[in-house]
Design a protein around this motif. Sequence first.
Motif, mmCIF file in Angstrom:
data_model
loop_
_atom_site.group_PDB
_atom_site.id
_atom_site.type_symbol
_atom_site.label_atom_id
_atom_site.label_comp_id
_atom_site.label_asym_id
_atom_site.label_seq_id
_atom_site.Cartn_x
_atom_site.Cartn_y
_atom_site.Cartn_z
ATOM 1 N N ALA A 142 14.615 6.617 4.121
ATOM 2 C CA ALA A 142 15.355 5.613 3.593
ATOM 3 C C ALA A 142 16.549 5.722 4.718
ATOM 4 C CB ALA A 142 15.871 6.831 2.293
ATOM 5 N N ARG A 176 11.040 -2.555 1.704
ATOM 6 C CA ARG A 176 11.428 -2.583 0.366
ATOM 7 C C ARG A 176 10.181 -2.697 -0.091
ATOM 8 N NH1 ARG A 176 15.340 -7.951 2.143
ATOM 9 N NH2 ARG A 176 16.859 -6.926 2.294
ATOM 10 N N ALA A 180 10.415 0.752 -0.742
ATOM 11 C CA ALA A 180 11.216 2.081 -1.702
ATOM 12 C C ALA A 180 10.382 0.910 -3.427
ATOM 13 C CB ALA A 180 12.583 1.216 -1.466
ATOM 14 N N GLN A 181 10.289 -0.083 -3.934
ATOM 15 C CA GLN A 181 10.300 -0.560 -5.140
ATOM 16 C C GLN A 181 9.361 0.281 -5.722
ATOM 17 O OE1 GLN A 181 9.189 -4.530 -4.415
ATOM 18 N NE2 GLN A 181 9.722 -4.591 -7.138
ATOM 19 N N ALA A 182 7.744 0.320 -4.497
ATOM 20 C CA ALA A 182 6.750 1.464 -5.323
ATOM 21 C C ALA A 182 7.006 2.953 -5.331
ATOM 22 C CB ALA A 182 6.095 1.189 -3.789
ATOM 23 N N ASP A 183 8.570 2.928 -4.954
ATOM 24 C CA ASP A 183 8.935 4.537 -4.769
ATOM 25 C C ASP A 183 7.818 5.337 -4.526
ATOM 26 O OD1 ASP A 183 10.884 6.743 -6.155
ATOM 27 O OD2 ASP A 183 9.379 7.128 -7.461
ATOM 28 N N LEU A 184 7.536 5.507 -3.182
ATOM 29 C CA LEU A 184 7.207 5.529 -1.843
ATOM 30 C C LEU A 184 7.619 5.873 -1.208
ATOM 31 C CD1 LEU A 184 3.677 3.299 -1.359
ATOM 32 C CD2 LEU A 184 3.813 6.248 -2.789
ATOM 33 N N ARG A 185 7.896 7.541 -0.926
ATOM 34 C CA ARG A 185 9.565 8.070 0.117
ATOM 35 C C ARG A 185 8.521 9.019 1.366
ATOM 36 N NH1 ARG A 185 14.249 7.946 -3.296
ATOM 37 N NH2 ARG A 185 13.257 6.540 -5.809
#
Length: 395
Positions: free
Chosen positions: A85, A180, A183-188
């Motif tokens: 992030a 991006r 982040a959109q796929a909520d992979l962190r």
Amino acid sequence: MTAPHRFILVVAAGRGMRAGAGVPKQYRALGGDMVLARTLRTCIEAGRVLAVIHPDDAALFAEAQRSAAADSCLPPAFGAETRQASVHAGLEALASHGANEHALVAIHDAARPFADAALFDRAFEEAARHGAAVPGVPVTDTIKQIDRDGFAAATHDRAMLRAIQTPQAFRFDLILAAHRQAAQADLRAFTDDAALMEWAGHRVHVFPGDPSNMKLTTEEDFAAAETRLLLTCPDIRIGQGYDVHAFVPGDHVWLGGVKIPHDQALSGHSDADVLLHALTDAILGALGDGDIGQHFPPSDPQWKGAASHLFLRDAVRRVKARGGIIAHLDGTLVCEAPKVGPHREAMRTAIAEIAGISRDRVGVKATTSEKLGFTGRREGIAALATATIRLPIAP
């Protein structure tokens, strides 16, 4: 690809506490200089730099930037909870500063202060050719995969393995799009930008890295890095400095960076801190780089009333610019008054902070001249100083 199209994103938002208690590891001292300052000093040679920092570290970052003479850095971005992030935040900040599809970006860990400009150049060249490129060094140990019970499950061919380093370089539009998308796929969970690019479907080229490009993680790493710096700076030099200022009417004196109440003041074009002036000359002498009057002439009105820590800090900067280390600073004040003893430790602390070294590398002493001469007649104060520095051997 011209220099304005090369951006370097320095990831410096982590807490890094595995290296020990205190400030995050990127702000710890290494060879008398902040780790991040050493990293920034190399990065600004290779491209336009933007650092990603923790919101609580703005003052520490400013100190590192000042030590590295890295005024050309773009304003820092604030990081987030994870490295991924934080990198994403930095990339978005770079986009706002003009990075686009024609740009390359190298993403580098703040805790790798030994990467040199040549490694950055190779990274940019490979990224321009392949779109994504990372440095890697051969693995010398046998690598085994284990199962959940701790038993060996597989042995990998180390000839095909590489330990991956930073800087990792990419076409800017590709790495920003990948971040991006993640982040959109909520992979962190990505801790490596190359892995994120692979997930996004891009091939990542691995080019030869530099075995000396170590990452500082533990106390043992810092100890090894200190030893390495000493070995790379074998040229030991000692310089001496001397200064004197006369008393004039006033109510305080500046000595060793400390304001001391007194029934007189010291006369001088600057704040007349006789000890800092002597220390500055001692460092310049060790460098063979003139004297304080040459660099800060009293005929120049911009130095009228100036704080003397500016002079000492500049001399220290000159040592660091040559890849050197301040090993020790020692000063002696000669005066009948004021009494130095009550302020000695405050002076040592101030000098250490100005020079970016630990206080145990600073000595402050005082003596009288047994009422002989101008100091004995309380007409002024004299200071003597020595500076020990270490420099790399010039090629």
